[in-house]
Design an enzyme around this catalytic site. Structure first.
Site, PDB file in Angstrom:
ATOM      1  N   GLU A   1       0.816  -1.208   0.000  1.00  0.00           N
ATOM      2  CA  GLU A   1       0.000   0.000   0.000  1.00  0.00           C
ATOM      3  C   GLU A   1       0.855   1.265   0.000  1.00  0.00           C
ATOM      4  O   GLU A   1       0.551   2.229  -0.680  1.00  0.00           O
ATOM      5  CB  GLU A   1      -0.867  -0.043   1.251  1.00  0.00           C
ATOM      6  CG  GLU A   1      -1.982   0.937   1.182  1.00  0.00           C
ATOM      7  CD  GLU A   1      -2.799   0.855   2.458  1.00  0.00           C
ATOM      8  OE1 GLU A   1      -3.777   1.580   2.521  1.00  0.00           O
ATOM      9  OE2 GLU A   1      -2.434   0.099   3.374  1.00  0.00           O
ATOM     10  N   ASP A   2       1.938   1.253   0.793  1.00  0.00           N
ATOM     11  CA  ASP A   2       2.684   2.500   1.004  1.00  0.00           C
ATOM     12  C   ASP A   2       3.926   2.669   0.133  1.00  0.00           C
ATOM     13  O   ASP A   2       4.535   3.724   0.130  1.00  0.00           O
ATOM     14  CB  ASP A   2       3.130   2.608   2.476  1.00  0.00           C
ATOM     15  CG  ASP A   2       1.938   2.653   3.413  1.00  0.00           C
ATOM     16  OD1 ASP A   2       0.826   2.901   2.914  1.00  0.00           O
ATOM     17  OD2 ASP A   2       2.109   2.435   4.616  1.00  0.00           O
TER      18      ASP A   2
END
Length: 735
Positions: free
Chosen positions: A93-94
């Site tokens: 996600e990051d």
């Protein structure tokens, strides 16, 4: 300055390695050959991809994944795959790393779990209006692999433990979700230690005053409690060893949240909560002797201390649905106070503390465990495509917290249902068709209606009729999510058929009036009759509620009707409501991020007054409503409609009065009411709106609705009322 930073980074590097080693120690018991290498590889990947990121507290971001992995290993007891997934749970996600990269490095299984985790991490996105829909997605992944949820719980637990640096509104939102969804989920998965900690941490942010008060009280009496436990345990310990049982006996304090619940439920002050702790007896027994040893220990305890016969709970003979096994009894202790005693073996204790993960370890011995059945139920609910996500969430939540009862079929098969289930629930549990055609039941050979509430151990036979179909009011009769969703979908089906008929009738009527049958006109007609959808319009036509003359009325007013369709809550932006409702200059409440003055109404469910912690909720038709943060409905509103919550804060500037209620209990005495009203009107110049009083055999119980300025004013009033002779308690109540 530059050198200082380098040293700092060096120290951080050491700290990261220290934490990594602690993680390896925690997972030692489950490590197989080659596992250490996998964990190292995951750690390196996480370290590299999060290298420039920091948490709100300023710490390196990598501390978080390590901590989550540590919780997964140590407190839930998960193995290597889960540790790898926990370390990597934020990378997709990051950072730039993709699922394909992870699958290439760690295999399909790991990629699938991380995919599940990434999907969920958006579940409670601050602006997501469909939290429930996302929650549903998360459960779909649960049905695939329960490790997704377990790692998510570890992630949430670490976030709750380190939430001090968050802004207040974020804390409130996260704590609300936790109490509304994650704590019940931990409960259902049998993770009692984590469930209690999540509840306590939520309370710490949602009701900080009460939390600090109870924590302080608990601390004050600690030494005294320890002494009591020691006295209670000594004789038990002695006899247990004489009888040749190997046992560990200790006192375990109750969580702050459960003490608070007890105070609220029984309406008693802290001093009157007796069971602030439970005594736990943990036996070291071989699997085949477990039951016998537990009952042996029970008889030793009850020989020494007199038991309360109504308070025996035997989950050893029939475990709870989440696998919990234990024997609970309440006995009269040496100083005339009730003490709860829990008796279980080491295996049972591990399942109680770590829940699911411990189950797999002992899986061979238990053939069908309650958890598998429960996950099966979740799958069934998810497969029902009709369910509206928010209904689904509430039904699901209801199923999380329920205690079970055991019901027998006529042939003696055992079926588990939640507490409060009715004959109709049982019918749907057996089969959808049996439920849909159920007209009554025989419980223990006596005829009962479908709404009959079943008791533990009932034997039930369902009576059906081919003429019966599900009714709208059945939804108030059933409690299980399965029954609810089946009834809802058959009602929808029924409604669809009625709407089909209505559609044909309406088409003919419009033709005769020379109105074109098209979407636009249907929208206008629905709007004219104030109906939410065209389907409702068709149904009303079919049922004869809308006739030709009504449609003629529509025609004549059509010239003035606005062309817009019904307003949809989705188009409702917080800003739109704000601009519509600018408040007067001398207003007392400031609303929104920039705290402007906006019109609002106070919610009747919790009657907020100045000084209370409050938030605004943007409603569909009534503008902004103000609720207390500890309002009974707050957790649900914040969890399901986070995007419609706005900040609100009292503005100290003028004396307005607000309605609130006080409950006064005491010993009836001549002139008591007179003295109470004197305090209220003379000393405090407070107006009373109503007063109701009930006296029963010398006990006085009254409730008074009064107008006060703010919480400080109210607290002083309560203080003075408590000094009236005969008054023993004064509490504020919500409407």
């Amino acid at each position: 300055m530059k050198t200082e930073l380098v040293i700092d980074l060096e120290a951080e590097k050491q700290e990261i390695l220290k934490r990594y080693r602690a993680l390896l120690r925690a997972s030692k018991s489950t490590l197989q050959k080659g596992d250490k290498k996998e964990i190292r590889k995951a750690f390196d990947m996480a370290l590299e991809s999060h290298k420039d990121m920091r948490r709100k507290s300023g710490e390196p971001y990598i501390y978080h994944p390590i901590a989550v992995a540590q919780i997964a290993a140590e407190e839930i007891g998960l193995g290597t795959t889960s540790i790898v997934c926990a370390l990597l749970h934020d990378v997709v996600e990051d950072t730039d790393i993709t699922l394909e990269d992870i699958e290439r490095e760690f295999g399909k299984k790991t990629a699938k779990i991380i995919d599940g985790l990434t999907k969920i991490s958006g579940v409670f996105d601050t602006n997501s209006s469909l939290q429930a829909e996302n929650f549903r997605k998360m459960l779909l992944t649960l049905a695939d692999d329960v490790r997704v949820i377990l790692i998510k719980l570890a992630d949430r637990l670490h976030n709750m433990r380190t939430m001090d640096f968050m802004p207040r509104h974020k804390q409130l939102k996260i704590a609300s979700e936790t109490i509304y969804l994650y704590a019940p989920l931990a409960h259902r998965l049998g993770l009692y230690a984590i469930k209690s900690e999540l509840e306590d941490l939520s309370m710490k942010y949602l009701e900080p005053e009460t939390y600090k008060f109870i924590a302080k009280k608990l601390n004050e009496k600690k030494a005294e409690r320890n002494l009591f436990v020691k006295k209670f345990v000594e004789p038990v310990d002695e006899i247990v060893h004489e009888q040749g049982l190997v046992a560990d006996i200790y006192g375990r304090p109750k969580s702050i949240h459960s003490i608070w619940n007890k105070m609220k439920k029984k309406n008693i002050p802290f001093e009157e909560v007796y069971d602030l702790f439970a005594i736990r007896i943990i036996l070291d027994s071989a699997y085949e002797n477990e039951k016998a040893d537990c009952w042996k220990a029970y008889s030793i305890v009850t020989d020494l201390y007199r038991p309360n016969p109504d308070r025996l709970r035997d989950w050893v003979s029939s475990p709870k649905g989440n696998g919990y096994e234990s024997l609970h009894t309440t006995v009269m202790g040496p100083r005339g106070q009730w003490v709860e005693v829990q008796i279980r073996t080491q295996r049972m204790n591990e399942i109680a503390e770590k829940g699911f993960a411990a189950h797999w370890k002992y899986k061979e011995s238990s053939n069908d465990n309650g958890l598998d059945q429960w996950i099966q139920k979740v799958r069934e609910m998810l497969n029902n495509p009709e369910a509206n996500a928010l209904d689904f969430l509430d039904d699901f939540k209801m199923n999380l917290f329920s205690d079970e009862i055991f019901i027998f079929t006529p042939k003696g098969a055992l079926i588990q249902l939640p507490l409060g289930a009715t004959a109709l629930d049982f019918a749907f549990e057996i089969h959808t068709d049996v439920g849909a055609t159920c007209i009554g039941a025989k419980v223990n050979h006596k005829l009962v209606p479908i709404s009959y509430k079943l008791q533990n151990g009932d034997q039930v036979e369902i009576i059906t009729s081919s003429k019966q179909t599900p009714k709208e009011d059945w939804l108030n009769v059933v409690v299980t999510a399965k029954a609810k969703s089946k009834i809802k979908s058959s009602l929808k089906e029924e409604k669809r058929k009625i709407a089909e008929t209505g559609k044909e009738i309406l088409e003919r009527k419009l033709k005769s009036l020379k109105i074109t049958y098209n979407t636009d006109n249907l929208q206008k007609i629905s709007y004219f009759f104030k109906l939410p959808s065209t389907q409702e319009l068709f149904v009303n036509v079919a049922l004869g509620k809308i006739e030709l003359k009504d449609i003629k009325e529509y025609l004549s007013s059509e010239k003035e009707v606005e062309t817009r369709g019904p307003e949809r809550p989705e188009n409702l932006t917080v800003d739109a409501v704000k601009t519509k409702m600018k408040g007067s200059e001398n207003d007392i409440l400031l609303i929104g991020e920039d705290l402007q003055k906006i019109d609002y109404t106070l919610a009747a469910c919790c009657n907020p007054i100045p000084g209370d912690d409050v938030f605004g909720f943007v409603t569909v038709s009534e503008g902004i409503k103000i609720h207390r943060t500890n309002c009974p409905n707050a957790a649900q509103l914040m969890s399901n409609y986070g995007y419609r919550i706005v900040k609100a804060k009292w503005n100290k500037q003028q004396e307005l009065t607000f309605l609130t209620g006080l409950r006064i209990v005491g010993i009836d005495d001549v002139g008591l009411i007179n003295n109470i009203t004197k305090v209220i009107s003379n000393d405090f110049k407070v107006n009373m709106r109503s007063i109701t009083v009930d006296t029963n055999e010398g006990i006085f119980d009254g409730s008074i609705m009064i107008f006060v300025n703010d919480t400080e004013h109210l607290e002083n009033l309560i203080k003075n009322l408590l000094q009236v002779k005969g008054v023993t308690g004064v509490t504020r109540f919500d409407a």
